[in-house]
Scaffold this motif. Structure first.
Motif, PDB file in Angstrom:
ATOM      1  N   SER A  32      -2.098   0.169  -2.431  1.00  0.00           N
ATOM      2  CA  SER A  32      -2.353  -0.734  -3.555  1.00  0.00           C
ATOM      3  C   SER A  32      -3.372  -1.825  -3.249  1.00  0.00           C
ATOM      4  O   SER A  32      -3.963  -2.391  -4.146  1.00  0.00           O
ATOM      5  CB  SER A  32      -1.040  -1.396  -3.984  1.00  0.00           C
ATOM      6  OG  SER A  32      -0.613  -2.331  -2.988  1.00  0.00           O
ATOM      7  N   GLY A  33      -3.532  -2.148  -1.979  1.00  0.00           N
ATOM      8  CA  GLY A  33      -4.436  -3.241  -1.625  1.00  0.00           C
ATOM      9  C   GLY A  33      -3.749  -4.594  -1.579  1.00  0.00           C
ATOM     10  O   GLY A  33      -4.362  -5.612  -1.251  1.00  0.00           O
ATOM     11  N   MET A  34      -2.437  -4.636  -1.916  1.00  0.00           N
ATOM     12  CA  MET A  34      -1.693  -5.890  -1.826  1.00  0.00           C
ATOM     13  C   MET A  34      -1.527  -6.287  -0.363  1.00  0.00           C
ATOM     14  O   MET A  34      -1.494  -5.429   0.516  1.00  0.00           O
ATOM     15  CB  MET A  34      -0.310  -5.747  -2.470  1.00  0.00           C
ATOM     16  CG  MET A  34      -0.308  -5.455  -3.952  1.00  0.00           C
ATOM     17  SD  MET A  34       1.362  -5.503  -4.691  1.00  0.00           S
ATOM     18  CE  MET A  34       2.196  -4.175  -3.824  1.00  0.00           C
ATOM     19  N   ASP A  35      -1.439  -7.585  -0.114  1.00  0.00           N
ATOM     20  CA  ASP A  35      -1.172  -8.092   1.229  1.00  0.00           C
ATOM     21  C   ASP A  35       0.338  -8.060   1.427  1.00  0.00           C
ATOM     22  O   ASP A  35       1.067  -8.875   0.836  1.00  0.00           O
ATOM     23  CB  ASP A  35      -1.720  -9.517   1.363  1.00  0.00           C
ATOM     24  CG  ASP A  35      -1.654 -10.023   2.803  1.00  0.00           C
ATOM     25  OD1 ASP A  35      -1.351  -9.220   3.702  1.00  0.00           O
ATOM     26  OD2 ASP A  35      -1.902 -11.234   3.009  1.00  0.00           O
ATOM     27  N   ILE A  36       0.837  -7.109   2.221  1.00  0.00           N
ATOM     28  CA  ILE A  36       2.279  -6.892   2.291  1.00  0.00           C
ATOM     29  C   ILE A  36       2.777  -6.714   3.722  1.00  0.00           C
ATOM     30  O   ILE A  36       2.039  -6.318   4.614  1.00  0.00           O
ATOM     31  CB  ILE A  36       2.689  -5.643   1.469  1.00  0.00           C
ATOM     32  CG1 ILE A  36       1.900  -4.396   1.922  1.00  0.00           C
ATOM     33  CG2 ILE A  36       2.529  -5.881  -0.018  1.00  0.00           C
ATOM     34  CD1 ILE A  36       2.337  -3.108   1.257  1.00  0.00           C
ATOM     35  N   LYS A  37       4.053  -7.019   3.874  1.00  0.00           N
ATOM     36  CA  LYS A  37       4.801  -6.683   5.069  1.00  0.00           C
ATOM     37  C   LYS A  37       5.963  -5.805   4.611  1.00  0.00           C
ATOM     38  O   LYS A  37       6.664  -6.159   3.652  1.00  0.00           O
ATOM     39  CB  LYS A  37       5.331  -7.947   5.762  1.00  0.00           C
ATOM     40  CG  LYS A  37       6.158  -7.668   7.015  1.00  0.00           C
ATOM     41  CD  LYS A  37       6.686  -8.972   7.632  1.00  0.00           C
ATOM     42  CE  LYS A  37       7.477  -8.696   8.906  1.00  0.00           C
ATOM     43  NZ  LYS A  37       8.034  -9.957   9.483  1.00  0.00           N
ATOM     44  N   ILE A  38       6.147  -4.649   5.248  1.00  0.00           N
ATOM     45  CA  ILE A  38       7.158  -3.698   4.812  1.00  0.00           C
ATOM     46  C   ILE A  38       8.365  -3.711   5.755  1.00  0.00           C
ATOM     47  O   ILE A  38       8.228  -3.554   6.963  1.00  0.00           O
ATOM     48  CB  ILE A  38       6.593  -2.269   4.746  1.00  0.00           C
ATOM     49  CG1 ILE A  38       5.470  -2.179   3.717  1.00  0.00           C
ATOM     50  CG2 ILE A  38       7.709  -1.260   4.424  1.00  0.00           C
ATOM     51  CD1 ILE A  38       5.914  -2.331   2.282  1.00  0.00           C
TER      52      ILE A  38
END
Length: 347
Positions: A32-38
């Protein structure tokens, strides 16, 4: 949302022969291009998603929902304390009840979800499907929920062989005689509890739709596909996106009438004469979600935006003829990682 790094917890990391949706959901979020931590939330210590390189930033073992709400919430609170979760995307039917029930409590903690209401979740259960069909003007196969194995000996007409015998949450088996049906009744009731549902088999092509409702009657995302290869557990091992206006009309109609909130999957049979039979509604993201992403609709990304209260414009365009095929892949890891999950419950 673009300016803040989001910490998103995802369940369903069991990417096996009956795969959970967790791994493709995470792949969609990363695309998605979101800045994320999974953060991976696993129920068993051998769920492949725990060990796949580059998939999750950290994994935590969770108690099974059947152990009770107190232990479940306590563990989730521990993970939240460590990771400061923004969003949780649960991907199993069996855990949804707890997440829905404690939605307000989670929100107070700062954890966002985007799930159906308890009423929406309960009314589309397999054993309620005939009533659901009547309420929303949908055609469904003849079916009956059973709580006693003796009921198999005298099923009401027009139920007849072959039919499917289905578990409360998962699994379905096609049977053609009483011995088979009794065997699977015992197997499914022991594994998933009662009732077990008997549903008339319908000849035709199995077509599915993945969709996302905004809770106000609008369909934010919808992608239909035809199953090309189905495993003995009834899981799609290959599928292709299709153009089917009637199938999309049925999807939009259900979401509009029910004001569905969250993701869902409609499983349907299209007969040779063009009739559509609804055989199941799954109240969450299905395991083939990455096909929708490949076709141009990133449903997990849209779900995250809705969870955070953002306005999401409906997406109607998607590419037809996009295909997915699942495959096995031997993942080589180290016993030390397995030991950490066993001993500490996190990795």
């Amino acid at each position: 949302m673009e300016n803040k790094k989001l910490t998103i917890a995802v369940t369903g990391l069991n990417n096996i022969d009956s795969p959970g949706p967790g791994v493709p959901v995470i792949r969609a979020l990363k695309k998605s291009g979101m800045d994320i931590k999974i953060i991976g939330l696993a129920y068993e210590n051998l769920e492949p998603g725990i060990y796949m390189p580059g998939l999750v930033d950290k994994s935590y073992l969770m108690p099974f929902p059947s152990t009770g709400s107190e232990a479940f919430l306590e563990r989730l609170a521990y993970v939240h304390e460590k990771e400061n979760l923004d969003i949780v995307i649960p991907n199993f039917d069996s855990e949804l009840f707890l997440f829905i029930k404690f939605n307000d409590k989670l929100k107070q903690m700062g954890i966002h979800t985007f799930l159906p209401t308890l009423e929406q979740f309960e009314e589309r259960h397999k054993d309620n499907l005939p009533e659901y069909a009547s309420n929303y003007n949908i055609t469904v196969p003849e079916s009956k929920p059973l709580v006693n194995i003796k009921e198999l000996e005298n099923l009401p007409k027009p139920l007849s062989y072959p039919y499917y015998i289905k578990g409360k949450f998962y699994e379905a088996f096609k049977v053609s005689n009483l011995a088979q049906s009794q065997y699977y009744f015992n197997k499914l009731s022991a594994k998933w509890g009662l009732p077990v549902v008997v549903q008339q088999a319908i000849q035709g092509t199995e077509v599915n739709v993945i969709a996302l409702g905004d809770g106000e009657g609008n369909t934010v995302s919808a992608v239909p596909m035809r199953k090309q290869y189905i495993t003995d557990k009834g899981k799609a091992w290959g599928g292709i996106t299709i153009s089917d206006e009637r199938l999309l009309e049925i999807t939009h109609d259900i979401i509009k009438k029910t004001k569905w909130r969250g993701a869902l999957e409609l499983e349907m049979i299209k007969t040779d004469d063009g009739e559509y039979y609804l055989i199941e509604i799954n109240p969450r993201i299905p395991a083939w979600v990455y096909l929708a992403v490949g076709a141009g609709q990133n449903l997990p990304e849209m779900l995250c935006k809705l969870a955070l209260g953002e306005k999401v414009e409906p997406v109607t365009a998607y590419k037809t003829g996009k295909m997915f095929i699942r495959y096995s892949w031997d993942l080589i890891g180290d016993i030390s990682d397995f030991e950490k999950i066993i001993v500490f419950g996190e990795l």
